[in-house]
Design a protein around this motif. Structure first.
Motif, PDB file in Angstrom:
ATOM      1  N   ILE A 195      34.222  37.226  46.066  1.00 58.92           N
ATOM      2  CA  ILE A 195      34.019  38.645  45.773  1.00 58.92           C
ATOM      3  C   ILE A 195      35.257  39.234  45.111  1.00 58.92           C
ATOM      4  O   ILE A 195      35.164  40.010  44.142  1.00 58.92           O
ATOM      5  CB  ILE A 195      33.667  39.414  47.063  1.00 58.92           C
ATOM      6  CG1 ILE A 195      32.273  39.024  47.547  1.00 58.92           C
ATOM      7  CG2 ILE A 195      33.738  40.926  46.836  1.00 58.92           C
ATOM      8  CD1 ILE A 195      31.878  39.668  48.862  1.00 58.92           C
ATOM      9  N   LEU A 196      36.443  38.867  45.613  1.00 56.32           N
ATOM     10  CA  LEU A 196      37.686  39.356  45.011  1.00 56.32           C
ATOM     11  C   LEU A 196      37.792  38.936  43.544  1.00 56.32           C
ATOM     12  O   LEU A 196      38.160  39.746  42.684  1.00 56.32           O
ATOM     13  CB  LEU A 196      38.894  38.834  45.790  1.00 56.32           C
ATOM     14  CG  LEU A 196      39.309  39.609  47.039  1.00 56.32           C
ATOM     15  CD1 LEU A 196      40.448  38.889  47.736  1.00 56.32           C
ATOM     16  CD2 LEU A 196      39.716  41.031  46.674  1.00 56.32           C
ATOM     17  N   LEU A 197      37.481  37.682  43.260  1.00 56.44           N
ATOM     18  CA  LEU A 197      37.547  37.213  41.877  1.00 56.44           C
ATOM     19  C   LEU A 197      36.575  37.977  40.984  1.00 56.44           C
ATOM     20  O   LEU A 197      36.907  38.345  39.850  1.00 56.44           O
ATOM     21  CB  LEU A 197      37.240  35.718  41.823  1.00 56.44           C
ATOM     22  CG  LEU A 197      38.308  34.774  42.389  1.00 56.44           C
ATOM     23  CD1 LEU A 197      37.810  33.337  42.411  1.00 56.44           C
ATOM     24  CD2 LEU A 197      39.588  34.867  41.565  1.00 56.44           C
ATOM     25  N   GLU A 198      35.377  38.234  41.507  1.00 54.37           N
ATOM     26  CA  GLU A 198      34.383  38.968  40.719  1.00 54.37           C
ATOM     27  C   GLU A 198      34.826  40.407  40.480  1.00 54.37           C
ATOM     28  O   GLU A 198      34.663  40.941  39.377  1.00 54.37           O
ATOM     29  CB  GLU A 198      33.039  38.947  41.450  1.00 54.37           C
ATOM     30  CG  GLU A 198      31.888  39.539  40.669  1.00 54.37           C
ATOM     31  CD  GLU A 198      31.322  38.572  39.645  1.00 54.37           C
ATOM     32  OE1 GLU A 198      30.510  39.008  38.814  1.00 54.37           O
ATOM     33  OE2 GLU A 198      31.706  37.388  39.680  1.00 54.37           O
ATOM     34  N   VAL A 199      35.395  41.039  41.502  1.00 52.87           N
ATOM     35  CA  VAL A 199      35.833  42.434  41.374  1.00 52.87           C
ATOM     36  C   VAL A 199      36.957  42.559  40.352  1.00 52.87           C
ATOM     37  O   VAL A 199      36.921  43.415  39.461  1.00 52.87           O
ATOM     38  CB  VAL A 199      36.277  42.990  42.742  1.00 52.87           C
ATOM     39  CG1 VAL A 199      36.986  44.324  42.585  1.00 52.87           C
ATOM     40  CG2 VAL A 199      35.074  43.149  43.656  1.00 52.87           C
ATOM     41  N   PHE A 200      37.966  41.688  40.459  1.00 46.88           N
ATOM     42  CA  PHE A 200      39.070  41.755  39.502  1.00 46.88           C
ATOM     43  C   PHE A 200      38.608  41.375  38.097  1.00 46.88           C
ATOM     44  O   PHE A 200      39.123  41.899  37.098  1.00 46.88           O
ATOM     45  CB  PHE A 200      40.226  40.859  39.942  1.00 46.88           C
ATOM     46  CG  PHE A 200      41.029  41.432  41.078  1.00 46.88           C
ATOM     47  CD1 PHE A 200      41.687  42.645  40.919  1.00 46.88           C
ATOM     48  CD2 PHE A 200      41.135  40.779  42.293  1.00 46.88           C
ATOM     49  CE1 PHE A 200      42.437  43.196  41.956  1.00 46.88           C
ATOM     50  CE2 PHE A 200      41.875  41.317  43.334  1.00 46.88           C
ATOM     51  CZ  PHE A 200      42.525  42.529  43.171  1.00 46.88           C
ATOM     52  N   GLY A 201      37.635  40.466  38.012  1.00 47.02           N
ATOM     53  CA  GLY A 201      37.071  40.137  36.712  1.00 47.02           C
ATOM     54  C   GLY A 201      36.383  41.337  36.077  1.00 47.02           C
ATOM     55  O   GLY A 201      36.497  41.570  34.865  1.00 47.02           O
TER      56      GLY A 201
END
Length: 259
Positions: A195-201
């Motif tokens: 989720i963190l990777l998707e949000v920062f992406g």
């Protein structure tokens, strides 16, 4: 995902890859989750096949597999002790299935249009099955080896008798919570990272599309965070696989030796 909006939970959606297949009230369609579990199983089988050559002077592939086997043997020998060797194949399969699943889930395949990875260990159904299967093995081994004496696991040595009405329920509850904590720990760790990777992406994309002076700054900072989180995710992938296998070994130690 709607226009202008990125849903970080979309990556966890289980979608059928074939026409719907029903067996009674159950949907047994082949899904993206099943596909990646097959991929993990095939990769694990191919990896292990390199260790079956048994050459006197091992090549790199065989040496790698022998190192993997030695690592698991050391874990089993330390955690379970005497009688633990027979559980090494299961612990080996468990550890490397989780590890490969975790690593595949962080591969950046999405840079290729139409491709994206699926982290099977980010689904509670998968981690719960692994956890409850491991717990079932602990129960079967415990009762097969000790019979009803297995219940003495809930009675700590040296504890005063007058505390037993409190200690026994606490020990029983802590024992029964084991599969839940085992499955939840892996599920939460993998889900949170993705989720963190998707949000920062999404911040990178929105920053570049926003324009102005602040947009590129947000995009650059978000990209730096992606690099950092990705590095942390690689570490978490290995740690979570190790913790799952280690705790399973420790639970098997209790089943074999009681205390």
């Amino acid at each position: 995902m709607s226009a202008g909006r990125i849903d970080p939970m979309e990556q966890f959606h289980v979608a059928p890859l074939t026409r719907p297949i029903h067996l009674g009230a159950f949907d047994i369609s082949f899904t993206n989750s099943a596909l990646f579990m097959v991929v993990v199983g095939v990769l694990l089988a191919v990896l292990v096949s390199g260790g079956l050559k048994r050459q006197l002077v091992p090549g790199r592939w065989q040496a790698l597999v022998e190192m993997m086997v030695g690592f698991i043997d050391n874990m089993v020998g330390t955690s379970i002790g005497a009688g633990g060797k027979k559980f090494a194949p299961y612990i080996f399969s468990l550890f490397f299935f989780i590890l490969i699943s975790n690593l595949i889930g962080v591969l950046p395949l999405a840079i290729v249009p139409g491709l994206h990875t699926f982290a099977v260990t980010s689904h509670i159904t998968v981690t719960a099955v692994l956890a409850f299967f491991s717990f079932a093995i602990v129960l079967v081994v415990g009762f097969a080896k000790h019979g009803l004496k297995f219940f003495s696991l809930f009675v700590p040595h040296g504890a005063p008798a007058w505390l037993m009405p409190v200690i026994i329920p606490v020990e029983f509850v802590s024992f029964m919570v084991r599969p839940f904590s085992l499955g939840l720990r892996l599920f939460v760790a993998m889900t949170a990272g993705h989720i963190l990777l998707e949000v920062f992406g999404s911040f990178v994309v929105q920053g570049l599309n926003a324009g102005g002076a602040l947009g590129p700054v947000v995009a650059i900072l978000s990209f730096i965070m992606i690099v950092g989180v990705s590095a942390l995710e690689l570490l978490v992938c290995a740690i979570q696989a190790y913790v799952f296998a280690l705790l399973t070994s420790l639970y098997l130690h209790d089943a074999v030796h009681l205390h």
